[in-house]
Design an enzyme around this catalytic site. Structure first.
Site, PDB file in Angstrom:
ATOM      1  CG  HIS A  37      29.519 -29.868  56.047  1.00  0.00           C
ATOM      2  ND1 HIS A  37      29.331 -28.793  55.215  1.00  0.00           N
ATOM      3  CD2 HIS A  37      29.231 -30.969  55.303  1.00  0.00           C
ATOM      4  CE1 HIS A  37      28.926 -29.221  54.015  1.00  0.00           C
ATOM      5  NE2 HIS A  37      28.873 -30.539  54.057  1.00  0.00           N
ATOM      6  CB  SER A  92      50.010 -22.287  80.825  1.00  0.00           C
ATOM      7  OG  SER A  92      49.646 -21.103  81.510  1.00  0.00           O
ATOM      8  CE  LYS A 148      45.726 -24.848  78.430  1.00  0.00           C
ATOM      9  NZ  LYS A 148      45.783 -23.432  77.993  1.00  0.00           N
ATOM     10  CD  GLU A 202      48.364 -23.650  69.870  1.00  0.00           C
ATOM     11  OE1 GLU A 202      47.372 -22.980  70.153  1.00  0.00           O
ATOM     12  OE2 GLU A 202      49.253 -23.922  70.707  1.00  0.00           O
TER      13      GLU A 202
END
Ligand code: ARG
Length: 467
Positions: A164, A285, A291, A298
């Site tokens: 979980h 970024s 970043k 992804e």
């Protein structure tokens, strides 16, 4: 008008037609833009077919020689990028056949004896997918090897195991790595099943009823490396189960990659800080200079949608199709090709990324110290002392609630404090409350105990031919 009639007759099937095909229809029906990818298999199939026709006396020796030479020439030109594909010739089969006839004359026109594009396309797609099964199997093996190497490299390091997404029980990092080894192993065995089932030659089924010419299907099948021939010509002409099965295998692989990607994204957050993905495998970024983004996992996660979409397209394609061949089936190729491209690219880059992955073992170990992760061990300890498990569960639950209220961990309680929850608790309890003791106690088959995981790493290395 008469000019139009001649143009219609130029098609390989033009005899029956009085007028030329409308340009819009040519554009709509053509598949050459994508099925040219199959040329190598189309030519291999034609060579095997022609050889059999000659053996059966349907072609002369000279005709066979001319056909084989012409086909080799065409293959070289396609390889070199100098072959001119024509949209008005629809597909790869007719582009090659027309060019053959132009090169060698009437002998070329005999090649299509006892054959239809229906069994021809089934053949091309099977030969292509058979190769893809082998290529993707080796890409999966590379991913597996990367996991085995990580499991070996980090043997002994601990991390929280989750259910979980809540800290559950401490495990070995290597155990987590080998979980993925197993997953991708199942993908390989599924692919092997799919390959074995598809490896029967469709050639000789012709349009759908078989051929009246004295052909030898078994000879062609053996020449092309098939295990045998399909049993029913009607089934064969309309069967795309093999393509659906293949893309199902691809879908599971991509879903496995997606689950792994999700963990990599999570682990590389500042909040987790469990892994460092090499700079070479991240991007930045355009506005936020600080970043470093995990774009590869992804994108892999995002590409799952494409592969699932391909599977949906294929299963919807065959729903409600009557026997045998229907032109709908031409729509099978783009989803198949896209699934192959997506899965292959994802597996390749994932293996590379894994080879450049660094675990921050101190952060992972630190994380196992919080969240009362050895609560199950304390319950097991009470069970050994004769307390029924359900009762033990309640006792430990109350101890955990106490820890939460005090902002401490189970191993931070004194013996006196622990004994308030159960008189069965003795001085030996501290051995089971530690993370290391917890991990190493789990030596049931398939468990995370160091001894078991060491064996599993060795088995995996043997299986992969490492060390
Ligand atoms: N391009 C077709 C396909 O991909 C080849 C088979 C065409 N057969 C036919 N009877 N029109 O399915």
């Amino acid at each position: 008008m008469s000019g139009h009639q001649k143009k219609g007759a130029e098609k390989l099937w033009g005899g029956r037609f009085a007028t030329a095909t409308a340009a819009s229809v040519e554009a709509f029906t053509a598949s050459i833009q994508y099925d040219s990818r199959l040329y190598r298999y189309d030519i291999a199939g034609s060579k095997a077919h022609a050889t059999m026709l000659a053996d059966r006396g349907i072609l002369s020796g000279e005709e066979l020689d001319a056909i084989l030479r012409g086909l080799s020439e065409i293959e070289q030109e396609i390889d070199a990028g100098t072959f001119e594909f024509r949209r008005d010739l629809e597909d790869i089969h007719m582009n090659i056949e027309k060019s053959l006839v132009e090169r060698i004359g009437p002998a070329g026109a005999k090649l299509h004896s006892a054959r239809s594009r229906n069994d021809q396309i089934a053949l091309d797609l099977k030969l292509y997918l058979r190769d893809q099964c082998d290529i993707i199997d080796s890409l999966l093996a590379n991913v597996q090897k990367a996991f085995v190497n990580l499991a070996r490299q980090y043997l002994g390091a601990v991390m929280p195991g989750y259910t979980h997404m809540q800290r559950a029980q401490p495990v070995l990092v290597s155990h987590h790595m080998l979980a993925y080894f197993e997953m991708f192993g199942r993908d390989r065995s599924r692919l092997a099943d799919c390959r074995r089932r598809m490896n029967l030659s469709p050639l000789g089924c012709a349009a759908m009823a078989g051929s009246g010419l004295p052909i030898d299907r078994e000879q062609v099948a053996a020449a092309l490396g098939f295990d045998g021939v399909t049993a029913n010509s009607m089934d064969t002409a309309g069967d795309r189960d093999f393509a659906i099965e293949f893309v199902s295998c691809c879908t599971l692989m991509q879903l496995h990659l997606s689950r792994l990607s999700e963990e990599l994204v999570l682990w590389s957050t500042q909040e987790f800080s469990f892994v460092d993905i090499d700079d070479a495998f991240c991007t930045g970024s355009s506005i936020m200079p600080q970043k470093k983004n995990p774009d590869i996992p992804e994108l892999i996660r995002g590409k799952s949608g494409r592969v699932v979409g391909s599977l949906m397209a294929l299963i919807t394609l065959v729903k409600g199709l009557p026997l045998t061949y229907n032109r709908d089936l031409q729509e099978d190729k783009e989803p198949v090709f896209d699934a192959v491209d997506t899965v292959s690219a994802s597996l390749t880059i994932m293996a590379e990324l894994l080879r450049n992955l660094h675990f921050r073992t101190e952060m992972m170990a630190e994380a196992t110290r919080y969240g009362c992760m050895t609560a199950t061990d304390l319950a097991d300890y009470l069970v050994v002392k004769g307390v029924p498990f359900r009762e033990a569960h309640g006792i430990v639950g109350r101890a955990v609630a106490y820890c939460v209220s005090q902002g401490c961990e189970l191993d931070g309680l004194s013996l006196e404090q622990l004994r308030q929850f159960s008189a069965e608790i003795g001085n030996d309890v501290f051995a089971v409350l530690g993370v290391e003791g917890s991990v190493n106690s789990r030596i049931s088959t398939g468990g995370t105990g160091l001894q078991r995981v060491e064996e599993a790493v060795r088995r995996a290395e043997q299986q992969m031919g490492i060390a």
